[in-house]
Scaffold this motif. Structure first.
Motif, PDB file in Angstrom:
ATOM      1  N   MET A 193     -49.982 -36.597  -5.061  1.00 46.91           N
ATOM      2  CA  MET A 193     -49.861 -36.222  -3.658  1.00 46.91           C
ATOM      3  C   MET A 193     -48.569 -36.772  -3.082  1.00 46.91           C
ATOM      4  N   ARG A 194     -47.683 -35.906  -2.629  1.00 44.44           N
ATOM      5  CA  ARG A 194     -46.429 -36.351  -2.033  1.00 44.44           C
ATOM      6  C   ARG A 194     -46.660 -36.729  -0.576  1.00 44.44           C
ATOM      7  N   THR A 195     -46.089 -37.870  -0.180  1.00 40.18           N
ATOM      8  CA  THR A 195     -46.265 -38.341   1.183  1.00 40.18           C
ATOM      9  C   THR A 195     -44.982 -38.959   1.695  1.00 40.18           C
ATOM     10  N   GLY A 196     -44.912 -39.159   3.008  1.00 44.27           N
ATOM     11  CA  GLY A 196     -43.804 -39.870   3.641  1.00 44.27           C
ATOM     12  C   GLY A 196     -44.338 -40.686   4.795  1.00 44.27           C
ATOM     13  N   LEU A 197     -43.732 -41.850   5.042  1.00 40.89           N
ATOM     14  CA  LEU A 197     -44.169 -42.749   6.102  1.00 40.89           C
ATOM     15  C   LEU A 197     -42.986 -43.164   6.959  1.00 40.89           C
ATOM     16  N   LYS A 198     -43.230 -43.373   8.243  1.00 42.72           N
ATOM     17  CA  LYS A 198     -42.247 -43.975   9.140  1.00 42.72           C
ATOM     18  C   LYS A 198     -42.996 -44.760  10.205  1.00 42.72           C
ATOM     19  N   THR A 199     -42.375 -45.847  10.712  1.00 37.29           N
ATOM     20  CA  THR A 199     -42.974 -46.620  11.784  1.00 37.29           C
ATOM     21  C   THR A 199     -41.876 -47.185  12.678  1.00 37.29           C
ATOM     22  N   VAL A 200     -42.211 -47.439  13.956  1.00 37.23           N
ATOM     23  CA  VAL A 200     -41.248 -47.986  14.907  1.00 37.23           C
ATOM     24  C   VAL A 200     -42.002 -48.625  16.060  1.00 37.23           C
ATOM     25  N   VAL A 201     -41.410 -49.680  16.645  1.00 38.31           N
ATOM     26  CA  VAL A 201     -41.996 -50.391  17.781  1.00 38.31           C
ATOM     27  C   VAL A 201     -40.909 -50.687  18.786  1.00 38.31           C
ATOM     28  N   THR A 202     -41.274 -50.635  20.066  1.00 41.91           N
ATOM     29  CA  THR A 202     -40.354 -51.057  21.112  1.00 41.91           C
ATOM     30  C   THR A 202     -41.096 -51.937  22.100  1.00 41.91           C
ATOM     31  N   ASN A 203     -40.424 -52.954  22.625  1.00 39.46           N
ATOM     32  CA  ASN A 203     -40.978 -53.835  23.650  1.00 39.46           C
ATOM     33  C   ASN A 203     -39.941 -53.967  24.747  1.00 39.46           C
ATOM     34  N   LYS A 204     -40.338 -53.719  25.976  1.00 35.50           N
ATOM     35  CA  LYS A 204     -39.378 -53.804  27.070  1.00 35.50           C
ATOM     36  C   LYS A 204     -40.046 -54.340  28.330  1.00 35.50           C
ATOM     37  N   HIS A 205     -39.304 -55.179  29.049  1.00 36.52           N
ATOM     38  CA  HIS A 205     -39.663 -55.524  30.406  1.00 36.52           C
ATOM     39  C   HIS A 205     -39.040 -54.460  31.300  1.00 36.52           C
ATOM     40  N   MET A 206     -39.866 -53.852  32.147  1.00 32.32           N
ATOM     41  CA  MET A 206     -39.472 -52.634  32.836  1.00 32.32           C
ATOM     42  C   MET A 206     -39.040 -52.907  34.268  1.00 32.32           C
ATOM     43  N   SER A 207     -38.132 -52.097  34.766  1.00 35.59           N
ATOM     44  CA  SER A 207     -37.810 -52.032  36.188  1.00 35.59           C
ATOM     45  C   SER A 207     -37.508 -50.583  36.509  1.00 35.59           C
ATOM     46  N   GLY A 208     -37.983 -50.092  37.638  1.00 34.48           N
ATOM     47  CA  GLY A 208     -37.787 -48.687  37.980  1.00 34.48           C
ATOM     48  C   GLY A 208     -38.843 -47.821  37.332  1.00 34.48           C
ATOM     49  N   ARG A 209     -38.699 -46.505  37.467  1.00 35.65           N
ATOM     50  CA  ARG A 209     -39.689 -45.562  36.991  1.00 35.65           C
ATOM     51  C   ARG A 209     -39.219 -44.900  35.713  1.00 35.65           C
ATOM     52  N   CYS A 210     -40.184 -44.383  34.953  1.00 33.30           N
ATOM     53  CA  CYS A 210     -39.862 -43.747  33.680  1.00 33.30           C
ATOM     54  C   CYS A 210     -39.298 -42.361  33.915  1.00 33.30           C
ATOM     55  N   PRO A 211     -38.573 -41.802  32.937  1.00 38.58           N
ATOM     56  CA  PRO A 211     -38.012 -40.470  33.078  1.00 38.58           C
ATOM     57  C   PRO A 211     -39.086 -39.411  33.055  1.00 38.58           C
ATOM     58  N   GLY A 212     -38.766 -38.229  33.564  1.00 39.55           N
ATOM     59  CA  GLY A 212     -39.700 -37.116  33.579  1.00 39.55           C
ATOM     60  C   GLY A 212     -39.924 -36.565  32.192  1.00 39.55           C
ATOM     61  N   PRO A 213     -40.986 -35.749  32.017  1.00 40.32           N
ATOM     62  CA  PRO A 213     -41.329 -35.235  30.691  1.00 40.32           C
ATOM     63  C   PRO A 213     -40.344 -34.214  30.171  1.00 40.32           C
ATOM     64  N   PHE A 214     -40.149 -34.239  28.859  1.00 39.53           N
ATOM     65  CA  PHE A 214     -39.342 -33.234  28.166  1.00 39.53           C
ATOM     66  C   PHE A 214     -40.253 -32.059  27.864  1.00 39.53           C
ATOM     67  N   ARG A 215     -39.919 -30.876  28.332  1.00 37.12           N
ATOM     68  CA  ARG A 215     -40.846 -29.761  28.283  1.00 37.12           C
ATOM     69  C   ARG A 215     -40.504 -28.789  27.167  1.00 37.12           C
ATOM     70  N   VAL A 216     -41.451 -28.575  26.278  1.00 37.00           N
ATOM     71  CA  VAL A 216     -41.367 -27.527  25.266  1.00 37.00           C
ATOM     72  C   VAL A 216     -42.660 -26.747  25.365  1.00 37.00           C
ATOM     73  N   ALA A 258     -51.316 -50.078   3.591  1.00 33.33           N
ATOM     74  CA  ALA A 258     -50.633 -50.511   2.365  1.00 33.33           C
ATOM     75  C   ALA A 258     -49.149 -50.788   2.588  1.00 33.33           C
ATOM     76  N   SER A 259     -48.607 -50.386   3.735  1.00 30.14           N
ATOM     77  CA  SER A 259     -47.210 -50.627   4.085  1.00 30.14           C
ATOM     78  C   SER A 259     -47.162 -51.746   5.125  1.00 30.14           C
ATOM     79  N   SER A 260     -46.393 -52.792   4.860  1.00 30.77           N
ATOM     80  CA  SER A 260     -46.383 -53.955   5.762  1.00 30.77           C
ATOM     81  C   SER A 260     -45.962 -53.589   7.177  1.00 30.77           C
ATOM     82  N   GLU A 261     -44.960 -52.720   7.319  1.00 33.35           N
ATOM     83  CA  GLU A 261     -44.495 -52.352   8.659  1.00 33.35           C
ATOM     84  C   GLU A 261     -45.544 -51.526   9.400  1.00 33.35           C
TER      85      GLU A 261
END
Length: 201
Positions: free
Chosen positions: A1-24, A155-158
C-alpha cells in the motif's frame, strides 16, 4: 500500500482579527455537505466528477469513524477526547477536496496560502490572546481503514506529537476518495485525509 504523510504545527499569540475565508465554490459546497451530514447523519457520501478527469467522493461515514479512532487513541494514552468543531471540519474537508481536485499533496493551498491562513479563516482566533493549530495529512491507495490511518500517524514521531498533544481542545477531519488522471496520484484510486487540531484562549 503506497502512502504519504505530512504534519505541521503553528503557535501564535494573536492581536487583531483573522483574515476572511478563501472561497472555492465546489470545495465549500461539498465541505458544507460534510458538516451537515455529521449533524444530521442523513448522507453517506457525496460525489463529483471534475472537468480535469478527477472523480471525488467525500467519505462522510469514514470521517465519523476516523474521528472516533482519533479520540480512542487519545483516550488510550490518557488524554482528553476532543470535540468536533464545524469550522475545522470545513477547513479539513476543503483541503482534502482541493488536493483531490488539483492532484497534489501539501499543507499549503493551491494559491500558496499556508495551512494557518486556511484554518484561521474557518476557525478564527477572534478576541483570543493565544491560538495554536496543527495538521496531519495522509494519502494512501485503497483499501485503508480509519484505524490504519491513525496507526500510521502514531508510527511517525512528528504526526504522533500532533495527534497526542495535550493542548488541543477541538478538531476536524476531511476525507476524500479520488481517482485522478493528472498530478501525483495519476492512475491511482487514493484516499486523502486531513485532520486539523486547534486551541484558542
Amino acid at each position: 500500500m503506497r502512502t504519504g504523510l505530512k504534519t505541521v504545527v503553528t503557535n501564535k499569540h494573536m492581536s487583531g482579527r483573522c483574515p476572511g475565508p478563501f472561497r472555492v465554490a465546489i470545495a465549500l459546497g461539498l465541505a458544507l455537505l460534510i458538516t451537515l451530514s455529521l449533524v444530521q447523519g442523513a448522507v453517506a457520501r457525496s460525489q463529483a466528477t471534475l472537468t480535469n478527469g478527477a472523480s471525488m467522493t467525500a467519505m462522510i461515514r469514514y470521517e465519523k469513524q476516523l474521528a472516533v479512532a482519533i479520540n480512542t487513541a487519545r483516550k488510550r494514552h490518557g488524554l482528553r477526547t476532543l470535540r468536533l468543531a464545524p469550522g475545522l471540519m470545513r477547513s479539513a474537508g476543503k483541503h482534502s477536496l482541493q488536493m483531490a481536485c488539483k492532484g497534489y499533496f501539501s499543507h499549503s493551498s493551491p494559491n500558496g496560502a499556508s495551512f494557518t491562513t486556511r484554518v484561521k479563516s474557518f476557525y478564527g482566533a477572534g478576541t483570543s490572546s493565544y491560538y495554536s493549530a496543527g495538521e496531519n495529512l495522509l494519502w494512501a491507495q485503497l483499501p485503508v481503514t480509519p484505524g490504519q490511518v491513525v496507526k500510521r500517524w502514531l508510527a511517525s514521531s512528528e504526526h504522533r506529537r500532533v495527534l497526542l498533544s495535550s493542548g488541543w481542545r477541538v478538531f476536524g477531519v476531511g476525507v476524500v476518495r479520488s481517482t485522478h488522471d493528472t498530478g501525483i496520484f495519476a492512475g491511482r484510486e487514493v484516499l486523502l485525509v486531513t485532520a486539523d487540531f486547534a486551541v484558542k484562549r
